[in-house]
Motif scaffolding. Sequence first.
Motif, short mmCIF file in Angstrom:
data_model
loop_
_atom_site.label_atom_id
_atom_site.label_comp_id
_atom_site.label_asym_id
_atom_site.label_seq_id
_atom_site.Cartn_x
_atom_site.Cartn_y
_atom_site.Cartn_z
N ARG A 81 12.63 -25.34 -40.66
CA ARG A 81 12.50 -24.66 -41.95
C ARG A 81 13.86 -24.12 -42.37
O ARG A 81 14.53 -23.46 -41.57
CB ARG A 81 11.48 -23.52 -41.78
CG ARG A 81 11.16 -22.74 -43.03
CD ARG A 81 10.09 -23.39 -43.86
NE ARG A 81 9.84 -22.56 -45.03
CZ ARG A 81 8.91 -21.61 -45.09
NH1 ARG A 81 8.11 -21.41 -44.06
NH2 ARG A 81 8.75 -20.88 -46.20
N GLU A 86 16.24 -21.91 -48.95
CA GLU A 86 15.13 -21.55 -49.84
C GLU A 86 15.48 -20.35 -50.72
O GLU A 86 14.99 -20.23 -51.84
CB GLU A 86 13.88 -21.22 -49.02
CG GLU A 86 13.18 -22.44 -48.47
CD GLU A 86 12.04 -22.06 -47.53
OE1 GLU A 86 11.63 -20.89 -47.48
OE2 GLU A 86 11.56 -22.97 -46.81
N LYS A 93 8.99 -24.61 -50.34
CA LYS A 93 9.38 -24.64 -48.93
C LYS A 93 10.31 -25.81 -48.72
O LYS A 93 10.10 -26.88 -49.31
CB LYS A 93 8.15 -24.84 -48.03
CG LYS A 93 7.32 -23.60 -47.83
CD LYS A 93 6.24 -23.90 -46.79
CE LYS A 93 5.23 -22.75 -46.71
NZ LYS A 93 4.08 -23.13 -45.88
N TRP A 95 12.17 -28.15 -45.67
CA TRP A 95 12.26 -28.52 -44.26
C TRP A 95 13.29 -29.64 -44.08
O TRP A 95 13.50 -30.44 -44.97
CB TRP A 95 10.92 -29.09 -43.78
CG TRP A 95 9.73 -28.22 -43.91
CD1 TRP A 95 8.90 -28.13 -45.01
CD2 TRP A 95 9.20 -27.32 -42.93
NE1 TRP A 95 7.88 -27.24 -44.76
CE2 TRP A 95 8.03 -26.73 -43.48
CE3 TRP A 95 9.58 -26.97 -41.63
CZ2 TRP A 95 7.25 -25.80 -42.78
CZ3 TRP A 95 8.79 -26.06 -40.93
CH2 TRP A 95 7.65 -25.48 -41.51
N PRO A 227 3.76 -32.73 -47.14
CA PRO A 227 4.50 -31.99 -48.18
C PRO A 227 4.29 -32.64 -49.55
O PRO A 227 3.72 -33.73 -49.65
CB PRO A 227 5.95 -32.15 -47.72
CG PRO A 227 5.98 -33.46 -47.02
CD PRO A 227 4.65 -33.57 -46.32
N GLU A 367 6.76 -28.20 -51.88
CA GLU A 367 7.20 -28.22 -50.48
C GLU A 367 7.93 -29.56 -50.28
O GLU A 367 7.36 -30.62 -50.55
CB GLU A 367 5.99 -28.12 -49.55
CG GLU A 367 6.37 -28.14 -48.08
CD GLU A 367 5.19 -27.79 -47.16
OE1 GLU A 367 4.05 -27.74 -47.65
OE2 GLU A 367 5.43 -27.58 -45.96
#
Lengths: 402, 402
Positions: A81, A86, A93, A95, A227, A367
């Motif tokens: 993460r 962010e 989100k 990643w 996601p 995300e």
Amino acid sequence: MNFGFVCRSCGQRQSFRPGPSTCSCGGTLLVEYDLERAGRTLTKESLKHRVSSMWRYRELLPVQHEDHIISLGEGWSPLIRMHQAERLLPVGKLWVKREEQNPTGSFKSRGFSAALSIARAHGIKKVAVNSNGNAASALAAYAAYAGMEAYVFVPRDCPGLIVEECVQYGAHTCLVDGFIHDAGKIISDGQQVQGWYNVGTLKEPGRAEGKKTMGLELAEQLNWKLPDVIIYPTGGGSGVIGMWNAFQQLKQLGFINGDLPRMVSVQEAGCQPLVDSMAGSGEFKPQVKHVISSPTGMRVPNPPDGHLILSILQESGGTAVAVTREEIQQAGAAYGRLGISASPEGAATLAGLTRLLDQSWIRPDDEVVLFNTSHAVKYLPWKPASSLPVVKTYQDWLQAVK
Amino acid sequence: MNFGFVCRSCGQRQSFRPGPSTCSCGGTLLVEYDLERAGRTLTKESLKHRVSSMWRYRELLPVQHEDHIISLGEGWSPLIRMHQAERLLPVGKLWVKREEQNPTGSFKSRGFSAALSIARAHGIKKVAVNSNGNAASALAAYAAYAGMEAYVFVPRDCPGLIVEECVQYGAHTCLVDGFIHDAGKIISDGQQVQGWYNVGTLKEPGRAEGKKTMGLELAEQLNWKLPDVIIYPTGGGSGVIGMWNAFQQLKQLGFINGDLPRMVSVQEAGCQPLVDSMAGSGEFKPQVKHVISSPTGMRVPNPPDGHLILSILQESGGTAVAVTREEIQQAGAAYGRLGISASPEGAATLAGLTRLLDQSWIRPDDEVVLFNTSHAVKYLPWKPASSLPVVKTYQDWLQAVK
């Protein structure tokens, strides 16, 4: 057997075999599994007790006997993460899938673990690949571990440190005065006489199946909730094909449901057949105009199945985006400042994210998963000490190795 | 709190805090855990459901709150069986622990994940390390990810690609005209005025605790049956100290029993204080004669707690072995041909194995684990483009950064 081929164009079914995964109709053969049977042993619960490699999904990989598996510890790479990023970017989100932590320092380990396991199962001893670099060094490593002989053909401007890796793994390493498809031509011209098993992109079923595990892992690591967006650096595209395939299989297994991610292919400006095809007629067309992008894994003007890649981007509601060399460099530097060593391909996904945020294509609550496919250091300028042959054609190669 | 300090010399107990892990008596402070309490949640069964990083052993790491953990996906690295090598060498079973697959391409990731998590828990924002390379780049990466400021001091002949990594991660990077202890002197001279939190070897409790997880993983990956011999490249020795500590804790938890592995330290000839001490009086003595070995992680003439390392080698029935630069090179090439990209330190363990087989110190039925601590490519000759300060003392550094 738990698996066989199905042609994605004409739908014909065939029994599984190594070698060219092309149907007589010209379509790409995909590996199809008996998912009902697979689902008896492959369950969300059973996965909690399995090996920490891509072979945790054994029922979805085309290798029947455990003894044939050639594993150097590939896959099950961390998904990290990016809290700091962010706070800087208007995204829900973010990643990063750290594919650089694979055994050969790149995501290419996965495909060759699968491809060479299939090769071993069929008694193959001599393997060859054309590559922009990381596929060559991955083949070299897996072949060395498996006791096979490897022949690798890479463009002469391929990153020197990656070429050096091939040499260190003991591969017959040859520089090609041309692009990845010119290197591929050498293999196809020579493979019958030389007895090479061609493990080039989509030349056999293993590589796309191995890459598929990136999609399986992503789903499992996000607790079976995919996601909104996946941004992936795209050259030959077997990662996109493999992951999309993974999601279909997980749906059929009942592991996931609902919308699938919007798939985004990032390419470097100057070699952007997917971007141009997407913006044009929507039909895939290889790049015919002069290629001017950097020698990275994304530099593939004519991917073996561009149609399939494009149809996946379209079906998923995704897109393709071109980023400049400068944007890639800036993104690489930004990645470093966030603690991640990102290859140009990996950095391109961050550059692509920035572009798509600017265009509001990515929404503030999305995300997003970026793929960092390799380490930054492997791309630093370096010249191998050993003198390697540089050739243009198979005949040149024959001369050079005489 | 579940943990505190105990002095390994005088046995005094103290509460846990960041910073120097040295007792007032001069002994090294080890972290001690309430193992009865830890064992309530940390069980062999519970481990099957945990994260695939070193933080799976949370009860045995000195970080209380999950929010403080700084993780880039370190640890739980593959343990690979070397079947081909077993056919060539008179050894029972041979494994390689692939530490090069850590986030920063080396085993050093572990120590800094722990050390910086402790630092975050205590509000620390500025960190400094002296290093032969990989510790510096690991600190740089973890500090970047955590949003801390990093200062790294490495010998000027440190591998250029590793120095470049530090730069890319945004660390204040300084080359030192001297050895790792000279670099350490700069930090200790400056730390009070500069506000540096010193994360040098054994300067704080986190690094040895992070390295400890190599021992915990080894036990778990071998199904709680430790190997006969562990061969480990030794410089500062926190890996040896950490692993030995791990085995004691696992014994007390009842996870393992029986004999512990014979611990072998490998050093490069020319900087071999452990080898010389072992062969001499059996008391640890730092190397005073001129250091002539290569700039690798093993080049530590005066490790911070050589007594402790030596006592572990002795207690385990182990040994220390010196291998030449040429033997390391040959072993590195052999490793490559077996499919593993091994740093000089990693290759030294294979060279050490060969030596110990020649001496029949390792028996034909022994199960042996080698540690490959980093990737080979990181050690190829390379010169960073950026001009970095080169200094001898803290005063030099002050001048250079003015």
